[in-house]
Scaffold this active site. Structure first.
Site, short mmCIF file in Angstrom:
data_model
loop_
_atom_site.label_atom_id
_atom_site.label_comp_id
_atom_site.label_asym_id
_atom_site.label_seq_id
_atom_site.Cartn_x
_atom_site.Cartn_y
_atom_site.Cartn_z
N LYS A 1 36.03 -70.22 -67.93
CA LYS A 1 36.78 -69.14 -67.02
C LYS A 1 36.64 -67.69 -67.68
O LYS A 1 36.89 -67.74 -68.97
CB LYS A 1 38.24 -69.61 -66.87
CG LYS A 1 38.98 -68.58 -65.88
CD LYS A 1 40.54 -69.10 -65.81
CE LYS A 1 41.20 -68.47 -64.68
NZ LYS A 1 42.64 -68.90 -64.61
N SER B 1 44.21 -70.01 -60.11
CA SER B 1 43.47 -68.91 -60.10
C SER B 1 42.05 -69.36 -60.69
O SER B 1 41.08 -68.75 -60.77
CB SER B 1 43.98 -67.98 -61.18
OG SER B 1 44.08 -68.23 -62.56
N SER C 1 47.57 -72.95 -62.44
CA SER C 1 46.06 -72.41 -61.93
C SER C 1 45.11 -73.11 -62.53
O SER C 1 43.87 -72.96 -62.32
CB SER C 1 45.84 -70.74 -63.00
OG SER C 1 46.41 -69.93 -62.15
#
Lengths: 100, 490
Positions: B79, B154, B178
């Site tokens: 990420k 997210s 997330s």
């Protein structure tokens, strides 16, 4: 709680955030709606409850959060300033703050 | 051999048997990711140079007869809020568009030391703020299961690449759900470990008392291996826990007879439709495995969302003060005075959701409101944590939905931040308490959309969590299926 445009402008100033007029109007609406949800916190009884500012668990003696204070190599000013929009000689450059 | 169907243990076996080299596998993974990415926009960038260098090291270790590590040759996506030295890390924000980190996150160092190959950086909500991945400055991610839907957020990109098969495993970050929510939306396994289990050194801070790094994988065993490699004390993060890291592989015995599982009545009261049906079916499966399933009450649940959004925005407003046009890449052209430079750099650099959270956080911390919001929220947080510690006095695990609904359409909820925040209800409670929790695929809706079962355990009880998840996965026969191929996972 509903916020006025003046209050939103004040908070934006505290946060060092420029907002366009359109953003400002949107922020008044959105923050009001969200704060209405947050105001529900007043309903729950927290008498005698200690605030929890971090996750605590019983991990025994092994969770020592401090390390030995020994000298280690640091990044150095060249690497540390490499991502700045404006830097020179190991310093960050910013607009003039104090008049000579 | 298709990269999209590989597992961590399968790759290690293949390398040691010299069926393929790490370099060959990495080249294939990079080419596949490059070709497939336009469908989903899940990768922001690939890093072939770094990946091939790491692969060469793995090949050299094998040639020299050394153990190449638990993650030998495994293509890992990361990420874009986790720092990778020399590889641009943007946090999906315009304000960090050109930021090149001068160091690696500890989690990255540990993955590479175990032979893992970082192949690219994944898209996400800007600064990890969002539940749909629509808040990225570089465009939304499409869910590989249904391209007109969100992958969740997210960590949407990290879930999508694993579901799509363009990475074998990936790293995400979780502050209020997330990792678990996108795992559920994309039909893969996602794990939020105990707070402090994995060092956050090199994770861009959003809300420091809630931030975690955790893995995504297509099966429970791969996720457990990735977590095991990353876990443990790190002197660069004073909140990292020194508690020993057990072997998670050894915990997955398949035997969960007699485990006491709680189902929170407050959660199931909200759950409706197909999601509730699939969760109830999963609970029946656990009963069939010999678990003892009972109702449990977590009475503070209704106030958790409000407490969470006060705390996380307060911490975010403080953490994001550092992006001021001085130290990090982008500075406004409109910069004649110092304060003006701060204001315009931030105004131009941050997207709408990040601005909204900075404003909220600044407001709840401001003079006259601190007690009513921030202090009160911290007390409610203590109540939420107490609910769990009482429950775990009598239970081995809690199971629950991850999200009230499966993946929704792109654009469907983007204009209603309150509704978006409220949908985080099932994941936020575990985050506030700092307990380990995960999402494991438990079935598909009639439209073919994945639904995840959430498993929550007490602090540092990851072994029990993995034991239950693994037994469930084996019994339910629901694995994360790479969608770019129809081959089942070996």
């Amino acid at each position: 709680m509903k916020l006025t445009e003046k209050e939103v402008r004040y908070v934006a100033g505290l946060a060092n955030l420029s907002l366009s007029d359109e953003e400002l109007g949107r922020m008044v609406h959105d923050l009001g709606g969200i704060l209405e949800q947050m105001d529900r916190l007043a309903e729950i009884d927290t008498e005698g409850i200690e605030p929890m500012s971090q996750v605590l668990y019983d991990a025994g003696d092994e969770t020592a959060t401090l390390r030995e204070d020994v000298e280690r190599e640091t990044l150095g000013s060249e690497a540390a300033t490499a991502n700045s929009a404006l830097a020179a000689n190991g310093y960050f450059k910013v607009p003039l703050v104090i008049e000579r | 051999m298709s990269i999209a169907t590989q597992t961590v243990s399968g790759i290690r076996k293949g390398l040691l048997a010299r069926d393929f080299s790490a370099t060959e596998l990495t080249q294939q993974a990079l080419a596949f990711a490059q070709a497939e990415n336009p469908k989903t926009n899940a990768y922001l960038r690939l890093c072939p140079e770094r990946a091939l260098e790491a692969a060469a090291k793995v090949d050299a270790a094998i040639a020299a007869g050394r153990d190449p590590g638990l993650l030998a040759g495994v293509p890992v996506a990361v990420k874009d809020v986790i720092l990778t030295k020399g590889v641009i890390t943007t946090c999906a924000s315009k304000i960090l568009e050109h930021y090149v980190p001068p160091y690696d996150a500890t989690a990255i160092e540990r993955l590479e030391a175990a032979g893992g190959i970082i192949i690219g950086k994944t898209n996400c909500d800007e600064f990890a703020m969002g539940s749909s991945n629509e808040n990225s400055a570089f465009g939304p991610v499409r869910n590989p299961v249904a391209l007109d839907r969100v992958p969740g957020g997210s960590s949407g990109g990290s879930a999508a690449v694993v579901a799509q098969g363009t990475a074998v495993v990936s790293l995400g970050s979780d502050t209020g759900g997330s990792i678990r929510q996108p795992a559920s939306f994309c039909g893969v396994v996602g794990v939020t470990p105990t707070y402090g289990r994995v060092s956050r050194y090199g994770l861009s801070a959003f809300a420091s008392s809630l931030d975690h790094i955790g893995p995504f994988a297509r099966n429970v065993a791969d996720a457990a291996t990735l977590l095991e490699v990353m876990s443990g004390r790190d002197i660069m993060d004073s909140t990292s826990a020194a508690a020993p890291v057990p072997s998670y592989a050894a915990s997955m015995t398949g035997d969960v007879r007699g485990m006491r599982i709680g189902v929170p009545v407050e959660y199931m009261a909200h759950a409706t439709g197909e999601t509730a049906g699939l969760i109830n079916k999963a609970i029946d499966t656990l009963r069939g495995l010999g678990c003892e399933v009972v109702d449990v009450s977590l009475p503070s649940t209704d106030y958790a969302v409000a407490a969470y959004y006060v705390i996380c925005t307060a911490e975010a407003s403080s953490n994001l003060a550092r992006y001021d046009g001085v130290r990090y890449t982008t500075r406004s052209e409109d910069a004649s005075s110092l304060i003006g430079m701060y204001q315009h750099s931030r105004g131009e650099g941050f997207g709408p959701e990040v601005k909204r959270r900075i404003m909220l956080g600044t407001y709840v911390l401001s003079h006259g409101y601190y007690d009513a919001y921030y202090l009160k929220a911290q007390k409610v947080r203590a109540l939420v944590a107490r609910d769990f510690s009482r429950a775990f006095g009598k239970l081995d695990a809690i199971v629950a939905p991850v999200s009230p609904f499966p993946a929704f359409k792109i654009g469907e909820k983007v204009d209603d931040p309150v509704a978006m925040y409220l949908s985080d209800i099932y994941t936020i409670t575990g985050s506030l308490a700092g307990i380990p929790c995960m999402s494991v695929p438990c079935g598909l809706t009639g439209d073919g959309l994945p639904v995840g079962l959430q498993i929550l355990c007490d602090h540092f009880h990851e072994p029990e969590m993995f034991r239950l998840a693994h037994a469930f996965e084996s019994a339910a026969g629901v694995f994360g299926i790479p969608l770019s191929t129809s081959e089942p996972i070996q």
